[in-house]
Design an enzyme around this catalytic site. Sequence first.
Site, PDB file in Angstrom:
ATOM      1  N   GLU A  19       0.904  -1.269   0.071  1.00 50.30           N
ATOM      2  CA  GLU A  19       0.130   0.100  -0.064  1.00 50.30           C
ATOM      3  C   GLU A  19       0.945   1.216   0.140  1.00 50.30           C
ATOM      4  O   GLU A  19       1.953   1.188   0.547  1.00 50.30           O
ATOM      5  CB  GLU A  19      -0.769   0.053   1.227  1.00 50.30           C
ATOM      6  N   LYS A  50      -9.415   1.837  -2.115  1.00 53.98           N
ATOM      7  CA  LYS A  50      -9.654   1.284  -0.703  1.00 53.98           C
ATOM      8  C   LYS A  50     -11.084   1.879  -0.082  1.00 53.98           C
ATOM      9  O   LYS A  50     -11.484   2.808  -0.058  1.00 53.98           O
ATOM     10  CB  LYS A  50      -8.674   1.614   0.428  1.00 53.98           C
ATOM     11  N   CYS A  55      -4.781  -3.546   2.558  1.00 56.17           N
ATOM     12  CA  CYS A  55      -4.883  -3.617   4.007  1.00 56.17           C
ATOM     13  C   CYS A  55      -6.080  -3.839   4.688  1.00 56.17           C
ATOM     14  O   CYS A  55      -6.455  -4.810   4.888  1.00 56.17           O
ATOM     15  CB  CYS A  55      -4.032  -2.382   4.202  1.00 56.17           C
ATOM     16  N   VAL A  64      -0.200  -2.342  10.618  1.00 55.70           N
ATOM     17  CA  VAL A  64       0.505  -1.963  11.801  1.00 55.70           C
ATOM     18  C   VAL A  64      -0.189  -2.910  12.993  1.00 55.70           C
ATOM     19  O   VAL A  64       0.588  -3.099  13.993  1.00 55.70           O
ATOM     20  CB  VAL A  64       0.079  -0.499  12.361  1.00 55.70           C
TER      21      VAL A  64
HETATM   22  C1  ACM Z   1      -4.001  -0.127   7.210  1.00 56.22           C
HETATM   23  O1  ACM Z   1      -5.097  -0.316   6.565  1.00 56.22           O
HETATM   24  N1  ACM Z   1      -2.796   0.716   6.393  1.00 56.22           N
HETATM   25  C2  ACM Z   1      -3.989  -0.409   8.687  1.00 56.22           C
END
Ligand code: ACM
Length: 263
Positions: A38, A109, A142, A169
């Site tokens: 990402e 996203k 992510c 994370v």
């Molecule tokens: C994330 O979605 N970058 C934790």
Amino acid sequence: MRVGFIQNNPVFGEIGYNLSKIEPSLSQYTVDLMVLPELFSTGYHFLNQKEALRFSEPIPEGQTTQTLIRICNKNHTSIIAGIAEQDENRSYNSAVVIGPNGYLGKYRKIHLFGTEKNCFDPGNSPLKVFDIGSARVGVMICFDWRFPETARTLALSGADLIAHPSNLVLPNCPQAIITRCLENRIFIVTANRVGTEKRTPSNSLNFIGQSQVVDPDGDILYRASETKEEIKIIEIDIGKSRNKSINSGDNLFTDRRPDLYRL
Ligand code: ACM
């Protein structure tokens, strides 16, 4: 089919430098599909919408997408990579899908995480599957993993494999992805980053690495380290994901009971 990922550690805001660092590595390998993290060319932690917009690029005209198009063309490969997208006065946390003959499309996203909500607009188009020749590939970015509907929708739409550009994370994702693969009988390639970003004195983000390739049986074919930059390519049998039977009497798709589910 040969799939791989790059686990990188980008320098925040240094798009040219981050691109120049991955280009030689990409040219070195023969691979059908390479997945990059990402926001791989910008770094992650934008402080606000104005800053995100300053580093975002139009797709496919921007520097990052154009560089990836050139690499794919030269190496006859496909790449799925997370980038900050600019569209007029809005930014999206997006991923581009590029094949040997050029740009195929993008995904924005849909489940933004934490401070991303102050910087990006959430994705506004349906989840899509891209045919890259060697496989039908869905994309999630992510934190999308935390919503099982994302992988399920892509699997029901015909994805053999999900490319999962990430900047993880939280600790749970690498193990949880095993379940996403098992419940859908698909491959997932997670490309995560390593390193730390400390953009404000009170907020330090540590990215957990552990990029991985998991197969439809939930087996981890390879998992990278938590701290080191890495490139990995492995051979997979994509046909495995097209058989949704788990034994002679049970099938993950035909045994579903959508008449009793609530979305
Ligand atoms: C994330 O979605 N970058 C934790």
